[in-house]
Design a protein around this motif. Structure first.
Motif, PDB file in Angstrom:
ATOM      1  N   ASN A   1      59.899  64.470  45.272  1.00  0.00           N
ATOM      2  CA  ASN A   1      58.520  64.866  44.985  1.00  0.00           C
ATOM      3  C   ASN A   1      57.928  64.076  43.831  1.00  0.00           C
ATOM      4  N   ASP A   2      58.745  63.919  42.794  1.00  0.00           N
ATOM      5  CA  ASP A   2      58.290  63.143  41.627  1.00  0.00           C
ATOM      6  C   ASP A   2      58.032  61.690  42.018  1.00  0.00           C
ATOM      7  N   LEU A   3      58.834  61.198  42.946  1.00  0.00           N
ATOM      8  CA  LEU A   3      58.729  59.780  43.331  1.00  0.00           C
ATOM      9  C   LEU A   3      57.389  59.467  43.991  1.00  0.00           C
ATOM     10  N   ILE A   4      56.822  60.477  44.653  1.00  0.00           N
ATOM     11  CA  ILE A   4      55.533  60.259  45.340  1.00  0.00           C
ATOM     12  C   ILE A   4      54.490  59.734  44.351  1.00  0.00           C
ATOM     13  N   LYS A   5      54.601  60.202  43.099  1.00  0.00           N
ATOM     14  CA  LYS A   5      53.601  59.810  42.085  1.00  0.00           C
ATOM     15  C   LYS A   5      53.809  58.389  41.546  1.00  0.00           C
ATOM     16  N   VAL A   6      54.977  57.796  41.870  1.00  0.00           N
ATOM     17  CA  VAL A   6      55.301  56.499  41.277  1.00  0.00           C
ATOM     18  C   VAL A   6      54.683  55.365  42.094  1.00  0.00           C
ATOM     19  N   GLU A   7      53.636  54.786  41.538  1.00  0.00           N
ATOM     20  CA  GLU A   7      52.898  53.748  42.273  1.00  0.00           C
ATOM     21  C   GLU A   7      53.575  52.385  42.129  1.00  0.00           C
ATOM     22  N   PHE A   8      53.495  51.593  43.181  1.00  0.00           N
ATOM     23  CA  PHE A   8      54.016  50.221  43.067  1.00  0.00           C
ATOM     24  C   PHE A   8      53.159  49.211  43.814  1.00  0.00           C
ATOM     25  N   GLN A   9      52.163  49.702  44.571  1.00  0.00           N
ATOM     26  CA  GLN A   9      51.288  48.762  45.261  1.00  0.00           C
ATOM     27  C   GLN A   9      49.906  48.827  44.641  1.00  0.00           C
ATOM     28  N   PHE A  10      49.776  48.219  43.496  1.00  0.00           N
ATOM     29  CA  PHE A  10      48.480  48.208  42.811  1.00  0.00           C
ATOM     30  C   PHE A  10      48.277  46.814  42.241  1.00  0.00           C
ATOM     31  N   ASP A  11      47.080  46.571  41.753  1.00  0.00           N
ATOM     32  CA  ASP A  11      46.751  45.254  41.216  1.00  0.00           C
ATOM     33  C   ASP A  11      47.256  45.154  39.762  1.00  0.00           C
ATOM     34  N   VAL A  12      48.406  44.516  39.607  1.00  0.00           N
ATOM     35  CA  VAL A  12      49.039  44.401  38.287  1.00  0.00           C
ATOM     36  C   VAL A  12      48.126  43.631  37.331  1.00  0.00           C
ATOM     37  N   GLU A  13      47.478  42.598  37.851  1.00  0.00           N
ATOM     38  CA  GLU A  13      46.617  41.758  37.010  1.00  0.00           C
ATOM     39  C   GLU A  13      45.514  42.607  36.370  1.00  0.00           C
ATOM     40  N   ASP A  14      45.023  43.564  37.143  1.00  0.00           N
ATOM     41  CA  ASP A  14      43.947  44.407  36.640  1.00  0.00           C
ATOM     42  C   ASP A  14      44.496  45.503  35.710  1.00  0.00           C
ATOM     43  N   ARG A  15      45.548  46.181  36.160  1.00  0.00           N
ATOM     44  CA  ARG A  15      45.995  47.358  35.418  1.00  0.00           C
ATOM     45  C   ARG A  15      46.648  46.995  34.082  1.00  0.00           C
ATOM     46  N   LEU A  16      47.272  45.821  34.031  1.00  0.00           N
ATOM     47  CA  LEU A  16      47.912  45.412  32.769  1.00  0.00           C
ATOM     48  C   LEU A  16      47.149  44.242  32.135  1.00  0.00           C
ATOM     49  N   SER A  17      45.850  44.200  32.414  1.00  0.00           N
ATOM     50  CA  SER A  17      45.045  43.053  31.961  1.00  0.00           C
ATOM     51  C   SER A  17      45.097  42.868  30.443  1.00  0.00           C
ATOM     52  N   TYR A  18      45.272  43.980  29.703  1.00  0.00           N
ATOM     53  CA  TYR A  18      45.287  43.845  28.242  1.00  0.00           C
ATOM     54  C   TYR A  18      46.464  42.987  27.757  1.00  0.00           C
ATOM     55  N   VAL A  19      47.585  43.010  28.481  1.00  0.00           N
ATOM     56  CA  VAL A  19      48.740  42.174  28.095  1.00  0.00           C
ATOM     57  C   VAL A  19      48.419  40.691  28.345  1.00  0.00           C
ATOM     58  N   PHE A  20      47.838  40.415  29.523  1.00  0.00           N
ATOM     59  CA  PHE A  20      47.556  39.009  29.863  1.00  0.00           C
ATOM     60  C   PHE A  20      46.469  38.439  28.943  1.00  0.00           C
ATOM     61  N   GLU A  21      45.525  39.288  28.591  1.00  0.00           N
ATOM     62  CA  GLU A  21      44.468  38.877  27.670  1.00  0.00           C
ATOM     63  C   GLU A  21      45.085  38.563  26.300  1.00  0.00           C
ATOM     64  N   ALA A  22      46.008  39.408  25.851  1.00  0.00           N
ATOM     65  CA  ALA A  22      46.676  39.180  24.549  1.00  0.00           C
ATOM     66  C   ALA A  22      47.445  37.854  24.580  1.00  0.00           C
ATOM     67  N   ILE A  23      48.079  37.548  25.699  1.00  0.00           N
ATOM     68  CA  ILE A  23      48.826  36.275  25.827  1.00  0.00           C
ATOM     69  C   ILE A  23      47.868  35.094  25.687  1.00  0.00           C
ATOM     70  N   LYS A  24      46.719  35.200  26.352  1.00  0.00           N
ATOM     71  CA  LYS A  24      45.748  34.095  26.290  1.00  0.00           C
ATOM     72  C   LYS A  24      45.235  33.903  24.861  1.00  0.00           C
ATOM     73  N   ILE A  25      44.902  34.999  24.209  1.00  0.00           N
ATOM     74  CA  ILE A  25      44.372  34.895  22.842  1.00  0.00           C
ATOM     75  C   ILE A  25      45.459  34.362  21.890  1.00  0.00           C
ATOM     76  N   ALA A  26      46.677  34.890  22.040  1.00  0.00           N
ATOM     77  CA  ALA A  26      47.772  34.458  21.148  1.00  0.00           C
ATOM     78  C   ALA A  26      48.002  32.956  21.295  1.00  0.00           C
ATOM     79  N   ASN A  27      48.014  32.461  22.521  1.00  0.00           N
ATOM     80  CA  ASN A  27      48.232  31.021  22.721  1.00  0.00           C
ATOM     81  C   ASN A  27      47.105  30.196  22.127  1.00  0.00           C
ATOM     82  N   LYS A  28      45.884  30.697  22.282  1.00  0.00           N
ATOM     83  CA  LYS A  28      44.745  29.963  21.737  1.00  0.00           C
ATOM     84  C   LYS A  28      44.886  29.885  20.215  1.00  0.00           C
ATOM     85  N   GLU A  29      45.256  31.009  19.609  1.00  0.00           N
ATOM     86  CA  GLU A  29      45.357  31.034  18.142  1.00  0.00           C
ATOM     87  C   GLU A  29      46.588  30.282  17.636  1.00  0.00           C
ATOM     88  N   LEU A  30      47.632  30.243  18.452  1.00  0.00           N
ATOM     89  CA  LEU A  30      48.822  29.489  18.056  1.00  0.00           C
ATOM     90  C   LEU A  30      48.548  27.990  18.127  1.00  0.00           C
TER      91      LEU A  30
END
Ligand code: CP3
Length: 360
Positions: free
Chosen positions: A121-150
């Protein structure tokens, strides 16, 4: 793309402009003028500069989710400690959260998940087919900014937790000394465990690929709770999924750090990764015998060695490097740096590595 007769070598554009690419050369087993050095958990509480950024925000999660601030603390150890690589400031727990299990980081206690996975029942709530680029966009954005500043000063390391370690938090809901709920699941409902591990692996592959697309120059997989499984269970519930991940990452060097997995070292060394991370209980010479020159070893000074005096730190760091019988090393601690270590002691560790003359 550079064409050499009929061979095509893919060199990501971002790596071509690096001023210091020692760690990438070490990971690929190329020529080195000295060993590269960085510390697991270098971006964090050891630095007063981190603590002051953290104090200006509502908490750990706001820092993780605000790309400009995450990028800022990512760069601090490069500026202050002079390490040879930055690691993106984030947490392995952003993955279970993206999959539908939000966490809180409770002061002086650690992570807490309101919802956990214990049955179908708990497993039903565990999503795995979603847009990772969108949902974790803050991580990818941080990578881009960090590289620019580095500005290409050093490479940027991306990371994710290994499926087994992420399962531990999803099942347990918090840290634990034994993770007995998680281990119990392997006996009582191995099918559920495999389904969960499979879902985590799929998301992790997409997540690491996006980190690389955003500009991560290499990636590390942290299996912090590898050591609580015996070799047979670790093969079935741990390594099988790490293997899927490393086999899917093609464009940048991959490091696998399975803390405590002493009885599985021979199998870890067979993975399709460039670098194997060792904790301080693991014997570098034995692992070198197993892998010859096929892989790079990362580690493995005891994090507690940094509680010693400056001259003791120098000695233990030099004797670690004296024990190497090959160039293929990235110097690091055997686990994350402890938050109460004096940054001056960390600097001594780093300077000692940088001043060491290679004897090969
Ligand atoms: O290495 C770095 O400097 C980059 C940032 C990083 C963090 N967590 C930031 C963090 C990395 C690579 C991690 C990985 C991580 N997170 C692991 C694997 C590595 C390991 O240490 O075994 C694990 C198991 C976690 C989960 C996690 N995050 C726990 C159990 C805790 C609480 C314990 C603790 O260290 O405080 C965290 C919190 C956390 N993650 C902090 C930081 C800087 C401290 C939070 C704070 O600032 O208050």
């Amino acid at each position: 793309m550079i064409s050499l007769k009929n061979h095509f070598i893919f060199i990501p554009l971002s790596t071509m402009n690096l001023k210091n690419d020692l760690i990438l050369r070490a990971a690929r087993g190329e020529e080195l003028e000295r060993y590269p050095v960085w510390l697991m958990r270098q971006a964090g509480r050891i630095l007063p500069e981190y603590r002051s950024v953290r104090a200006s925000l509502s908490g750990f999660k706001e820092l993780v989710e605000t790309p400009e601030r995450a990028a800022e603390v990512t760069i601090q150890p490069v500026d202050i400690l002079d390490v040879d690589a930055a690691i993106i400031f984030s947490d392995i727990l952003v993955v279970p959260e993206a999959m539908g299990l939000p966490y809180e980081m409770i002061e002086k206690s650690g992570p807490y998940f309101k919802n956990v996975v214990r049955n179908e029942n708990d497993l039903i709530k565990v999503e795995f087919q979603f847009d990772v680029e969108d949902r974790l966009s803050y991580v990818f954005e941080a990578i881009k900014i960090a590289n620019k500043e580095l500005g290409g000063r050093v490479p940027l390391i991306g990371f994710a937790g290994a499926p087994w370690t992420i399962l531990c938090y999803m099942v347990e809901g918090r840290g634990s000394k034994t993770f007995s709920e998680s281990r119990k699941l392997l006996y009582t409902n191995p099918i559920l465990a495999h389904e969960l591990l499979n879902r985590i692996s799929l998301v992790t592959i997409a997540y690491l690929k996006q980190q690389i697309k955003a500009g991560a120059h290499m990636v590390q997989i942290f299996d912090s709770w590898a050591g609580i499984l015996g070799a047979d269970q670790y093969r079935e519930f741990g390594l099988k999924y790490i293997e899927k991940i490393v086999d899917s990452i093609k464009d940048v060097p991959v490091t696998v750090f399975s803390k405590g997995a002493i009885s599985s070292l021979n199998e870890i060394c067979e993975l399709n990764c460039n670098t194997v991370g060792l904790d301080w209980n693991m014997n570098i010479s034995k692992v070198r015998e197993m892998i010859g020159e096929t892989k790079t070893i990362q580690g493995n000074l005891d994090p507690c060695a940094l509680y010693g005096s400056h001259s003791e730190i120098e000695q233990s760091t030099i004797s670690l490097m004296n024990s190497f019988s090959s160039k293929r090393h990235i110097v690091n601690l055997g686990h994350g740096v402890y938050p109460d270590i004096d940054p001056e002691k960390v600097k001594t560790f780093i300077k000692t590595v940088k001043n060491y003359e290679l004897h090969f």
